[in-house]
Design a protein around this motif. Sequence first.
Motif, PDB file in Angstrom:
ATOM      1  N   GLN A  73       0.846  -1.206   0.000  1.00 14.60           N
ATOM      2  CA  GLN A  73       0.000   0.000   0.000  1.00 14.60           C
ATOM      3  C   GLN A  73       0.876   1.250   0.000  1.00 14.60           C
ATOM      4  O   GLN A  73       0.560   2.255  -0.627  1.00 14.60           O
ATOM      5  N   MET A  74       2.008   1.157   0.732  1.00 11.33           N
ATOM      6  CA  MET A  74       2.921   2.302   0.786  1.00 11.33           C
ATOM      7  C   MET A  74       3.547   2.542  -0.607  1.00 11.33           C
ATOM      8  O   MET A  74       3.660   3.683  -1.057  1.00 11.33           O
ATOM      9  N   LEU A  75       3.926   1.440  -1.259  1.00 13.13           N
ATOM     10  CA  LEU A  75       4.550   1.576  -2.592  1.00 13.13           C
ATOM     11  C   LEU A  75       3.598   2.209  -3.602  1.00 13.13           C
ATOM     12  O   LEU A  75       4.006   3.006  -4.451  1.00 13.13           O
ATOM     13  N   ASP A  76       2.330   1.862  -3.469  1.00 14.21           N
ATOM     14  CA  ASP A  76       1.323   2.406  -4.367  1.00 14.21           C
ATOM     15  C   ASP A  76       1.126   3.880  -3.988  1.00 14.21           C
ATOM     16  O   ASP A  76       0.634   4.177  -2.921  1.00 14.21           O
ATOM     17  N   GLY A  77       1.564   4.767  -4.791  1.00 14.82           N
ATOM     18  CA  GLY A  77       1.489   6.186  -4.428  1.00 14.82           C
ATOM     19  C   GLY A  77       2.866   6.782  -4.226  1.00 14.82           C
ATOM     20  O   GLY A  77       3.060   7.993  -4.292  1.00 14.82           O
ATOM     21  N   LEU A  78       3.837   5.879  -4.005  1.00 15.54           N
ATOM     22  CA  LEU A  78       5.205   6.353  -3.764  1.00 15.54           C
ATOM     23  C   LEU A  78       5.800   7.038  -4.998  1.00 15.54           C
ATOM     24  O   LEU A  78       6.518   8.029  -4.906  1.00 15.54           O
TER      25      LEU A  78
END
Length: 410
Positions: free
Chosen positions: A257-262
């Motif tokens: 979830q963190m990677l998505d948007g990073l």
Amino acid sequence: MQSYTVSDAWMVQRDTVRLTEQQQLVRESIREICEDFDAAYWRERDAAGEYPREFVDSLAEHGWFGALIPEEYDGAGMSTEEVVVMMEEIAANGGGFSAAQAVHGAIYNSVPLVKYGNEEMKENLLPAVARGEESIQAFGLTEPNAGSDSTSIETSAERDGDEFVINGQKIWISRVDASDYIVLMARTTPKETVDKRTRGMTMFLVELEEAFDQGALQIERIDKTASNFVHSFEMWFEDLRVSEDDVIGEEDEGFYQMLDGLNEERLVIASECVGLGEAALEASVDYAAEREVFGRPIGENQAIQHPLAEAYARIQAAKQMVYSAASAVESSEDAEAVGSQANMSKFLAADAAFEAADAAVQTHGGFGVAREYDVERYFREARLTRLVPITQQLALNYIGENLLDLPRSY
Ligand SMILES: Cc1cc2nc3c(=O)[nH]c(=O)nc-3n(C[C@H](O)[C@H](O)[C@H](O)COP(=O)(O)OP(=O)(O)OC[C@H]3O[C@@H](n4cnc5c(N)ncnc54)[C@H](O)[C@@H]3O)c2cc1C
């Protein structure tokens, strides 16, 4: 005859990227807000190490904290294409990288909630964030024993009925003192027992006042030299109890979830670097044209002109990449391609900002280190951009592995 000052000419030359109508509107609105905060304002905040509350409140009042919040939750529903303009303008109009950093979290930390938060969380919080009444300015990932190797974090969240008990330590967490909530990354399954090291991490929404009230959180400000008015902290969590409803998204899937948007966030950081480089160059062009030594403006000397021209070319090249990558985010299905562009943008923009700030200090001679000319602040900030949010080496690791197909080095 029409008078044509150096600053007018410079402002024209900053417009090297064709903007959409919406982007132009963003630029004009942000410039208007920034006009109320002159160089002296930022200089004083930097010298005193004081958070720029008035500036932050002004952006909040104008609804900018809802930039990435969908309209159904009272946000502006803007795209990355527009946010890069917003953050570049904040940095370029005298505030530098630190001014952008002062509000960066407020814009970006609502994204995990928008994408993965439960409906109650979204309804309770997002409209208030968009109105600037509540803030999620802090994101807690980095730890002393993990550093860039973020899957090695040790902060644990152990389930106890319908609660989790959080223990551990974080470091370098920015804006904890300006925030009501922190998005916290913790291990819910130990690294040793997951099939992939990127599994077993969970994202929590933690209310800071509640954590202090429980006596489960201590913080200590880190004494640092760059971004003086945006404070970073060490944090210690001891038996902090949070509800299972405070999990953002899925348990054990927080890393993804963190990677998505990073990637989008990295692009926005790159645009802040571009803005910083532009601010440094603007200050230097003015100075090079006005300062006379040996009976002529120092800007006539190629030893002064060329580093500025080179830095300008590099900043504009980085800007082209940032803007084209930002529009690719909107149209591309290929997350990996966007990730590559985002990492290259961040790498190029941070280096270009550093060169611009270095040339700015040299152009100012001894005054390059005098606070009143601001370029020393830009230089300190430009150095920082090579370290955060990931270091230049880690960005190169990404490029080496993902674009050149070289073996993973870490
Ligand atoms: C002012 C500031 C604000 C910050 N704000 C936040 C925040 O709000 N939230 C948050 O979670 N974190 C924050 N950070 C942390 C930041 O993201 C980290 O400092 C950064 O990711 C680097 O980690 P590290 O400092 O532990 O360096 P380390 O990981 O210890 O690395 C040290 C050096 O070794 C190099 N290195 C390590 N491994 C490799 C490798 N495999 N290949 C090549 N080189 C390597 C690194 O590039 C670096 O130069 C902030 C940091 C600063 C300085």
